[in-house]
Design a protein around this motif. Structure first.
Motif, PDB file in Angstrom:
ATOM      1  N   UNK A  90      15.552  26.740 -10.198  1.00  0.00           N
ATOM      2  CA  UNK A  90      14.778  26.761 -11.437  1.00  0.00           C
ATOM      3  C   UNK A  90      13.660  25.734 -11.437  1.00  0.00           C
ATOM      4  N   UNK A  91      13.941  24.554 -10.886  1.00  0.00           N
ATOM      5  CA  UNK A  91      12.904  23.518 -10.794  1.00  0.00           C
ATOM      6  C   UNK A  91      11.767  23.957  -9.882  1.00  0.00           C
ATOM      7  N   UNK A  92      12.118  24.643  -8.786  1.00  0.00           N
ATOM      8  CA  UNK A  92      11.085  25.130  -7.865  1.00  0.00           C
ATOM      9  C   UNK A  92      10.196  26.171  -8.538  1.00  0.00           C
ATOM     10  N   UNK A  93      10.798  27.075  -9.306  1.00  0.00           N
ATOM     11  CA  UNK A  93      10.012  28.081 -10.029  1.00  0.00           C
ATOM     12  C   UNK A  93       9.117  27.416 -11.065  1.00  0.00           C
ATOM     13  N   UNK A  94       9.655  26.445 -11.793  1.00  0.00           N
ATOM     14  CA  UNK A  94       8.857  25.717 -12.779  1.00  0.00           C
ATOM     15  C   UNK A  94       7.699  24.982 -12.102  1.00  0.00           C
ATOM     16  N   UNK A  95       7.961  24.421 -10.943  1.00  0.00           N
ATOM     17  CA  UNK A  95       6.907  23.751 -10.181  1.00  0.00           C
ATOM     18  C   UNK A  95       5.795  24.723  -9.818  1.00  0.00           C
ATOM     19  N   UNK A  97       5.003  27.498 -11.393  1.00  0.00           N
ATOM     20  CA  UNK A  97       4.300  27.929 -12.603  1.00  0.00           C
ATOM     21  C   UNK A  97       3.326  26.860 -13.097  1.00  0.00           C
ATOM     22  N   UNK A  98       3.744  25.596 -13.063  1.00  0.00           N
ATOM     23  CA  UNK A  98       2.932  24.525 -13.631  1.00  0.00           C
ATOM     24  C   UNK A  98       1.916  23.937 -12.655  1.00  0.00           C
ATOM     25  N   UNK A  99       2.283  23.827 -11.387  1.00  0.00           N
ATOM     26  CA  UNK A  99       1.442  23.094 -10.440  1.00  0.00           C
ATOM     27  C   UNK A  99       0.614  23.976  -9.529  1.00  0.00           C
ATOM     28  N   UNK A 100       1.108  25.168  -9.204  1.00  0.00           N
ATOM     29  CA  UNK A 100       0.435  25.980  -8.194  1.00  0.00           C
ATOM     30  C   UNK A 100      -0.217  27.245  -8.740  1.00  0.00           C
ATOM     31  N   UNK A 101       0.444  27.901  -9.676  1.00  0.00           N
ATOM     32  CA  UNK A 101      -0.087  29.177 -10.147  1.00  0.00           C
ATOM     33  C   UNK A 101      -1.460  29.039 -10.802  1.00  0.00           C
ATOM     34  N   UNK A 102      -1.692  28.040 -11.675  1.00  0.00           N
ATOM     35  CA  UNK A 102      -3.046  27.918 -12.254  1.00  0.00           C
ATOM     36  C   UNK A 102      -4.126  27.778 -11.191  1.00  0.00           C
ATOM     37  N   UNK A 103      -3.828  27.052 -10.111  1.00  0.00           N
ATOM     38  CA  UNK A 103      -4.793  26.892  -9.029  1.00  0.00           C
ATOM     39  C   UNK A 103      -4.991  28.212  -8.293  1.00  0.00           C
ATOM     40  N   UNK A 104      -3.892  28.927  -8.091  1.00  0.00           N
ATOM     41  CA  UNK A 104      -3.978  30.209  -7.383  1.00  0.00           C
ATOM     42  C   UNK A 104      -4.780  31.223  -8.189  1.00  0.00           C
ATOM     43  N   UNK A 105      -4.614  31.229  -9.519  1.00  0.00           N
ATOM     44  CA  UNK A 105      -5.348  32.170 -10.359  1.00  0.00           C
ATOM     45  C   UNK A 105      -6.850  31.884 -10.361  1.00  0.00           C
ATOM     46  N   UNK A 106      -7.191  30.618 -10.140  1.00  0.00           N
ATOM     47  CA  UNK A 106      -8.604  30.246 -10.114  1.00  0.00           C
ATOM     48  C   UNK A 106      -9.185  30.280  -8.700  1.00  0.00           C
ATOM     49  N   UNK A 213       3.049  38.001  -8.292  1.00  0.00           N
ATOM     50  CA  UNK A 213       3.588  36.870  -9.046  1.00  0.00           C
ATOM     51  C   UNK A 213       5.114  36.851  -8.986  1.00  0.00           C
ATOM     52  N   UNK A 214       5.729  38.012  -9.090  1.00  0.00           N
ATOM     53  CA  UNK A 214       7.193  38.084  -9.009  1.00  0.00           C
ATOM     54  C   UNK A 214       7.680  37.658  -7.634  1.00  0.00           C
ATOM     55  N   UNK A 215       6.992  38.112  -6.595  1.00  0.00           N
ATOM     56  CA  UNK A 215       7.387  37.763  -5.235  1.00  0.00           C
ATOM     57  C   UNK A 215       7.245  36.265  -4.997  1.00  0.00           C
ATOM     58  N   UNK A 216       6.177  35.678  -5.486  1.00  0.00           N
ATOM     59  CA  UNK A 216       5.980  34.232  -5.322  1.00  0.00           C
ATOM     60  C   UNK A 216       7.080  33.466  -6.044  1.00  0.00           C
ATOM     61  N   UNK A 217       7.421  33.911  -7.257  1.00  0.00           N
ATOM     62  CA  UNK A 217       8.506  33.250  -7.998  1.00  0.00           C
ATOM     63  C   UNK A 217       9.815  33.355  -7.231  1.00  0.00           C
ATOM     64  N   UNK A 218      10.102  34.529  -6.706  1.00  0.00           N
ATOM     65  CA  UNK A 218      11.344  34.718  -5.951  1.00  0.00           C
ATOM     66  C   UNK A 218      11.359  33.869  -4.683  1.00  0.00           C
TER      67      UNK A 218
END
Length: 320
Positions: A90-95, A97-106, A213-218
């Motif tokens: 869960x901590x890895x998924x939260x990481x 979402x908060x640290x990597x996904x915003x950068x990836x979307x941009x 996004x689902x695959x990255x979360x998994x």
């Protein structure tokens, strides 16, 4: 010197297999994230650290009366693994979402993600140092906590005169089972096909209906879960946890991933075991204080002469 090596070869080999299996479990997180995102998740070492604390939390809540055996030990291990996998995953998924996904979307450069990973690593270390340990395990300023003994270290059998103890058998078999399970999940399931397709060609995977996004979360979830299991095994073997416990071990796990072939799941297993063995064998000649140096020298040598690692095949080139 040679005589010392012969005398200590058996115990050193056994110890190398045990610690190498822990390296391999942590290395799986590095190699999976790199295979899918081409990102070195340096905060993964703190995901491992969270797994060690999850084990300590559970043991503190349960109130372990003493070393366990038989079905009681199996039940406790299952409880510890589930708790650590849930918290670390869960901590890895939260990481992500908060640290990597915003950068990836941009479409931020990879250097930005790397800096974000280092920042997240430092943040998690300081969070546990300033809040978790003082409030839960001791007075302010305390940076570590002891873990109660989970299993007696009795000799189960001997191999060529080298005694094999209960804790060593439990750690090696548990790590091997988890690594084989992950390998089969990636190789044979729909989730695994999605992970491999995303690693091969994200654009084509989207066209085939894969939710990236689902695959990255998994991917983060699975890698974090393996780090959680490694945290439990580490706490059981060394009976101590600390806020910075993942720093050196995380670099060694990264070395194991590079040694085996980063992006290759089976390479992480091979690299972890190989690193644990070489590290322990080298300590016979140079002393245990040189273990970390040996590991980092291996990293430099591999990057210089075989950057693709022993197996060399990346998850991106694996067959779908």
């Amino acid at each position: 010197m040679l005589n010392d090596f012969v005398l200590q070869f058996g115990p050193s080999t056994l110890g190398g297999l045990v610690v190498g299996s822990i390296y391999a479990l942590v290395a799986l997180g590095y190699t999976m994230v790199y295979g899918v995102l081409r990102l070195i998740n340096f905060a993964h070492s703190e995901i491992f650290m969270i797994g060690t604390f999850a084990a300590l939390f559970v043991l503190s809540l349960v109130g372990l009366p003493g070393p366990l055996s038989g079905f009681a030990l199996v039940g406790m291990l299952v409880l510890l693994f589930v708790a650590a996998m849930a918290l670390s995953g869960g901590s890895a998924v939260l990481l992500e979402v908060l640290a990597y996904r915003p950068l990836r979307k941009r479409n931020a450069p990879r250097l930005a993600a790397l800096i974000s990973a280092i920042g997240a690593s430092v943040f998690l270390q300081e969070l546990f140092a300033l809040i978790v340990i003082p409030d839960v395990f001791g007075k302010p300023g305390r940076v570590d906590a002891a873990v109660p003994r989970l299993v007696d270290r009795d000799v189960v059998f001997t191999v060529f005169g080298t005694p094999v103890k209960t804790d060593q058998v439990v750690i090696f078999i548990s790590a091997l089972v988890m690594m084989v399970a992950l390998d089969q999940l990636v190789a044979r399931t729909k989730i695994g096909r999605g992970i491999r397709a995303t690693a091969q060609d994200p654009e084509a995977a989207v066209l085939m209906g894969v939710n990236i996004d689902t695959i990255v979360r998994l991917t983060f979830l699975l890698g974090g879960a393996m780090a959680g299991v490694a945290g439990v095994l580490y706490a059981m073997e060394f009976e101590n946890v600390a806020y910075n416990i993942g720093f050196v071990l995380g670099i060694k796990a990264f070395t194991a991933a590079v040694l085996g072939g980063i992006g290759n799941i089976r390479g992480a297993l091979l690299g972890g075991i190989a690193l644990g063995l070489v590290e322990n064998w080298g300590a016979i000649f140079f002393g245990s204080q040189w273990k970390d140096v040996i590991a980092f020298v291996i990293l430099v040598v591999v990057l210089l002469f075989r950057p693709t690692g022993i197996l060399g095949e990346s998850l991106q080139r694996a067959r779908a």
